[in-house]
Design a protein around this motif. Structure first.
Motif, PDB file in Angstrom:
ATOM      1  N   VAL A  34       0.844  -1.203   0.000  1.00  0.00           N
ATOM      2  CA  VAL A  34       0.000   0.000   0.000  1.00  0.00           C
ATOM      3  C   VAL A  34       0.879   1.252   0.000  1.00  0.00           C
ATOM      4  CG1 VAL A  34      -1.738   1.306   1.286  1.00  0.00           C
ATOM      5  CG2 VAL A  34      -1.978  -1.178   1.039  1.00  0.00           C
ATOM      6  N   HIS A  35       1.976   1.221   0.739  1.00  0.00           N
ATOM      7  CA  HIS A  35       2.897   2.368   0.733  1.00  0.00           C
ATOM      8  C   HIS A  35       3.510   2.576  -0.649  1.00  0.00           C
ATOM      9  CE1 HIS A  35       3.367   4.043   4.827  1.00  0.00           C
ATOM     10  NE2 HIS A  35       2.863   2.881   5.191  1.00  0.00           N
ATOM     11  N   GLY A  36       3.702   1.503  -1.382  1.00  0.00           N
ATOM     12  CA  GLY A  36       4.349   1.590  -2.679  1.00  0.00           C
ATOM     13  C   GLY A  36       3.424   1.847  -3.857  1.00  0.00           C
ATOM     14  N   HIS A  37       2.120   1.763  -3.640  1.00  0.00           N
ATOM     15  CA  HIS A  37       1.141   1.905  -4.727  1.00  0.00           C
ATOM     16  C   HIS A  37      -0.007   2.794  -4.260  1.00  0.00           C
ATOM     17  CE1 HIS A  37       3.244  -1.888  -5.557  1.00  0.00           C
ATOM     18  NE2 HIS A  37       3.048  -1.603  -6.828  1.00  0.00           N
ATOM     19  N   ALA A  38       0.067   4.062  -4.554  1.00  0.00           N
ATOM     20  CA  ALA A  38      -0.966   5.011  -4.116  1.00  0.00           C
ATOM     21  C   ALA A  38      -2.323   4.648  -4.718  1.00  0.00           C
ATOM     22  CB  ALA A  38      -0.584   6.428  -4.522  1.00  0.00           C
ATOM     23  N   HIS A  39      -3.340   4.622  -3.897  1.00  0.00           N
ATOM     24  CA  HIS A  39      -4.721   4.357  -4.305  1.00  0.00           C
ATOM     25  C   HIS A  39      -4.867   3.019  -5.024  1.00  0.00           C
ATOM     26  CE1 HIS A  39      -4.299   8.865  -4.225  1.00  0.00           C
ATOM     27  NE2 HIS A  39      -5.093   8.598  -3.192  1.00  0.00           N
ATOM     28  N   ALA A  40      -4.177   2.014  -4.511  1.00  0.00           N
ATOM     29  CA  ALA A  40      -4.195   0.683  -5.116  1.00  0.00           C
ATOM     30  C   ALA A  40      -5.496  -0.040  -4.810  1.00  0.00           C
ATOM     31  CB  ALA A  40      -3.024  -0.139  -4.587  1.00  0.00           C
ATOM     32  N   ASP A  41      -5.999  -0.765  -5.824  1.00  0.00           N
ATOM     33  CA  ASP A  41      -7.142  -1.638  -5.572  1.00  0.00           C
ATOM     34  C   ASP A  41      -6.617  -2.956  -4.986  1.00  0.00           C
ATOM     35  OD1 ASP A  41      -6.106  -3.081  -7.730  1.00  0.00           O
ATOM     36  OD2 ASP A  41      -7.721  -2.520  -9.087  1.00  0.00           O
ATOM     37  N   THR A  42      -7.524  -3.806  -4.563  1.00  0.00           N
ATOM     38  CA  THR A  42      -7.137  -5.054  -3.901  1.00  0.00           C
ATOM     39  C   THR A  42      -6.284  -5.930  -4.802  1.00  0.00           C
ATOM     40  OG1 THR A  42      -9.187  -4.947  -2.624  1.00  0.00           O
ATOM     41  CG2 THR A  42      -8.033  -7.041  -2.626  1.00  0.00           C
ATOM     42  N   ASP A  43      -6.641  -6.046  -6.079  1.00  0.00           N
ATOM     43  CA  ASP A  43      -5.858  -6.888  -6.989  1.00  0.00           C
ATOM     44  C   ASP A  43      -4.419  -6.391  -7.118  1.00  0.00           C
ATOM     45  OD1 ASP A  43      -8.002  -8.579  -7.432  1.00  0.00           O
ATOM     46  OD2 ASP A  43      -8.610  -7.594  -9.304  1.00  0.00           O
ATOM     47  N   THR A  44      -4.239  -5.090  -7.175  1.00  0.00           N
ATOM     48  CA  THR A  44      -2.890  -4.518  -7.258  1.00  0.00           C
ATOM     49  C   THR A  44      -2.103  -4.837  -5.995  1.00  0.00           C
ATOM     50  OG1 THR A  44      -3.664  -2.751  -8.694  1.00  0.00           O
ATOM     51  CG2 THR A  44      -1.583  -2.360  -7.536  1.00  0.00           C
ATOM     52  N   ALA A  84     -12.977  -0.544  -4.148  1.00  0.00           N
ATOM     53  CA  ALA A  84     -12.266   0.033  -3.004  1.00  0.00           C
ATOM     54  C   ALA A  84     -10.791   0.205  -3.345  1.00  0.00           C
ATOM     55  CB  ALA A  84     -12.420  -0.856  -1.780  1.00  0.00           C
ATOM     56  N   ARG A  85     -10.214   1.269  -2.836  1.00  0.00           N
ATOM     57  CA  ARG A  85      -8.794   1.568  -3.004  1.00  0.00           C
ATOM     58  C   ARG A  85      -8.198   1.769  -1.619  1.00  0.00           C
ATOM     59  NH1 ARG A  85      -7.909   3.474  -8.381  1.00  0.00           N
ATOM     60  NH2 ARG A  85      -9.666   2.734  -9.587  1.00  0.00           N
ATOM     61  N   TYR A  86      -6.896   1.572  -1.528  1.00  0.00           N
ATOM     62  CA  TYR A  86      -6.200   1.722  -0.255  1.00  0.00           C
ATOM     63  C   TYR A  86      -5.045   2.687  -0.416  1.00  0.00           C
ATOM     64  CZ  TYR A  86      -8.976  -2.258   1.047  1.00  0.00           C
ATOM     65  OH  TYR A  86     -10.033  -3.077   1.304  1.00  0.00           O
ATOM     66  N   GLU A  87      -4.808   3.467   0.635  1.00  0.00           N
ATOM     67  CA  GLU A  87      -3.712   4.428   0.619  1.00  0.00           C
ATOM     68  C   GLU A  87      -3.065   4.478   1.985  1.00  0.00           C
ATOM     69  OE1 GLU A  87      -5.057   8.381  -0.228  1.00  0.00           O
ATOM     70  OE2 GLU A  87      -6.591   8.322   1.297  1.00  0.00           O
ATOM     71  N   SER A  88      -1.801   4.877   1.980  1.00  0.00           N
ATOM     72  CA  SER A  88      -1.051   4.951   3.236  1.00  0.00           C
ATOM     73  C   SER A  88      -1.089   6.342   3.854  1.00  0.00           C
ATOM     74  CB  SER A  88       0.407   4.543   2.996  1.00  0.00           C
ATOM     75  OG  SER A  88       1.001   5.380   2.026  1.00  0.00           O
ATOM     76  N   ARG A  89      -1.624   7.311   3.139  1.00  0.00           N
ATOM     77  CA  ARG A  89      -1.709   8.679   3.664  1.00  0.00           C
ATOM     78  C   ARG A  89      -2.927   8.752   4.588  1.00  0.00           C
ATOM     79  NH1 ARG A  89      -1.985  14.269   0.072  1.00  0.00           N
ATOM     80  NH2 ARG A  89      -2.203  15.639   1.870  1.00  0.00           N
ATOM     81  N   VAL A  90      -2.669   8.780   5.876  1.00  0.00           N
ATOM     82  CA  VAL A  90      -3.740   8.791   6.876  1.00  0.00           C
ATOM     83  C   VAL A  90      -3.557   9.941   7.852  1.00  0.00           C
ATOM     84  CG1 VAL A  90      -4.149   6.285   6.772  1.00  0.00           C
ATOM     85  CG2 VAL A  90      -2.499   7.193   8.407  1.00  0.00           C
ATOM     86  N   GLY A  91      -4.646  10.364   8.445  1.00  0.00           N
ATOM     87  CA  GLY A  91      -4.588  11.320   9.540  1.00  0.00           C
ATOM     88  C   GLY A  91      -4.301  12.755   9.185  1.00  0.00           C
ATOM     89  N   ASP A  92      -4.355  13.120   7.906  1.00  0.00           N
ATOM     90  CA  ASP A  92      -4.021  14.494   7.546  1.00  0.00           C
ATOM     91  C   ASP A  92      -5.195  15.250   6.932  1.00  0.00           C
ATOM     92  OD1 ASP A  92      -4.182  13.326   5.063  1.00  0.00           O
ATOM     93  OD2 ASP A  92      -2.324  14.182   4.317  1.00  0.00           O
ATOM     94  N   ASN A  93      -6.382  14.689   6.932  1.00  0.00           N
ATOM     95  CA  ASN A  93      -7.594  15.358   6.471  1.00  0.00           C
ATOM     96  C   ASN A  93      -7.501  15.811   5.013  1.00  0.00           C
ATOM     97  OD1 ASN A  93     -10.262  16.206   7.175  1.00  0.00           O
ATOM     98  ND2 ASN A  93      -9.577  18.311   7.078  1.00  0.00           N
ATOM     99  N   HIS A  94      -6.963  14.936   4.151  1.00  0.00           N
ATOM    100  CA  HIS A  94      -6.932  15.265   2.727  1.00  0.00           C
ATOM    101  C   HIS A  94      -8.145  14.666   2.020  1.00  0.00           C
ATOM    102  CE1 HIS A  94      -5.247  11.205   2.405  1.00  0.00           C
ATOM    103  NE2 HIS A  94      -5.575  11.252   1.128  1.00  0.00           N
ATOM    104  N   HIS A  95      -8.360  15.114   0.800  1.00  0.00           N
ATOM    105  CA  HIS A  95      -9.493  14.661   0.008  1.00  0.00           C
ATOM    106  C   HIS A  95      -8.985  14.108  -1.321  1.00  0.00           C
ATOM    107  CE1 HIS A  95     -11.824  16.513   3.100  1.00  0.00           C
ATOM    108  NE2 HIS A  95     -11.315  17.710   2.839  1.00  0.00           N
ATOM    109  N   HIS A  96      -9.907  13.811  -2.231  1.00  0.00           N
ATOM    110  CA  HIS A  96      -9.511  13.179  -3.488  1.00  0.00           C
ATOM    111  C   HIS A  96     -10.174  13.813  -4.701  1.00  0.00           C
ATOM    112  CE1 HIS A  96      -8.738  10.120  -0.381  1.00  0.00           C
ATOM    113  NE2 HIS A  96      -7.644   9.954  -1.098  1.00  0.00           N
ATOM    114  N   LEU A  97      -9.414  13.837  -5.796  1.00  0.00           N
ATOM    115  CA  LEU A  97      -9.920  14.197  -7.113  1.00  0.00           C
ATOM    116  C   LEU A  97     -10.031  12.881  -7.876  1.00  0.00           C
ATOM    117  CD1 LEU A  97      -7.363  17.043  -7.917  1.00  0.00           C
ATOM    118  CD2 LEU A  97      -9.721  17.355  -7.176  1.00  0.00           C
TER     119      LEU A  97
END
Length: 151
Positions: A34-44, A84-97
């Motif tokens: 997850v750290h190596g693949h931003a917004h990765a889906d489960t298969d990735t 569903a996607r997963y990301e390692s960026r947590v706790g900083d109140n960011h959003h998504h485009l």
């Protein structure tokens, strides 16, 4: 293995211990994926984990994703209509485009900083601690592809 990989594995192990999670091969590999693949889906994520642990089961990765999400080490997002996607960026109140055409997901900082950055007109007694915003549109590449070419 390279020294850099050992350092990241060590970081993953430390993060698991700090979150009071048992350190297992699938959890370490999943967190690294997850750290190596931003917004990765489960298969990735599964493909990336299998590069380190070829025999790992789908279920072990699913269980790891769930445990890491519950512990707050990763974040699960699921824009409407997408997997569903997963990301390692947590706790900083960011959003998504999110691009409506190619499904590209990009992080965008919250304009207001602290969570929650927005409040409903009537919170109906809820103690709100987070607002999840997703902005939809076309990414620059898809905008360019949609423009008629000048002949």
């Amino acid at each position: 293995m390279t020294h850099q990989h050992d350092a990241s594995a060590s970081h993953a192990e430390q993060a698991l211990r700090a979150a009071a999670l048992r350190v297992t091969g699938p959890r370490v590999a999943t967190l690294e994926a997850v750290h190596g693949h931003a917004h990765a889906d489960t298969d990735t994520v599964i493909r990336a984990v299998r590069e380190q642990l070829p025999a790992v089961s789908h279920q072990a990765v699913y269980d790891s994703l769930h445990a890491l999400t519950e512990a707050g080490l990763i974040r699960r997002i699921q824009p409407h209509g997408l997997v569903a996607r997963y990301e390692s960026r947590v706790g900083d109140n960011h959003h998504h485009l999110v691009c409506r055409s190619c499904d590209l997901i990009v992080d965008v900082a919250c304009q207001h900083g602290a969570a929650p950055c927005m409040m409903p007109a009537d919170p109906r007694g809820f103690a709100i601690d987070e607002a999840e915003l997703i902005f939809w549109g076309l990414c620059p590449d898809c905008q360019a592809a949609a423009q008629p070419s000048a002949s």
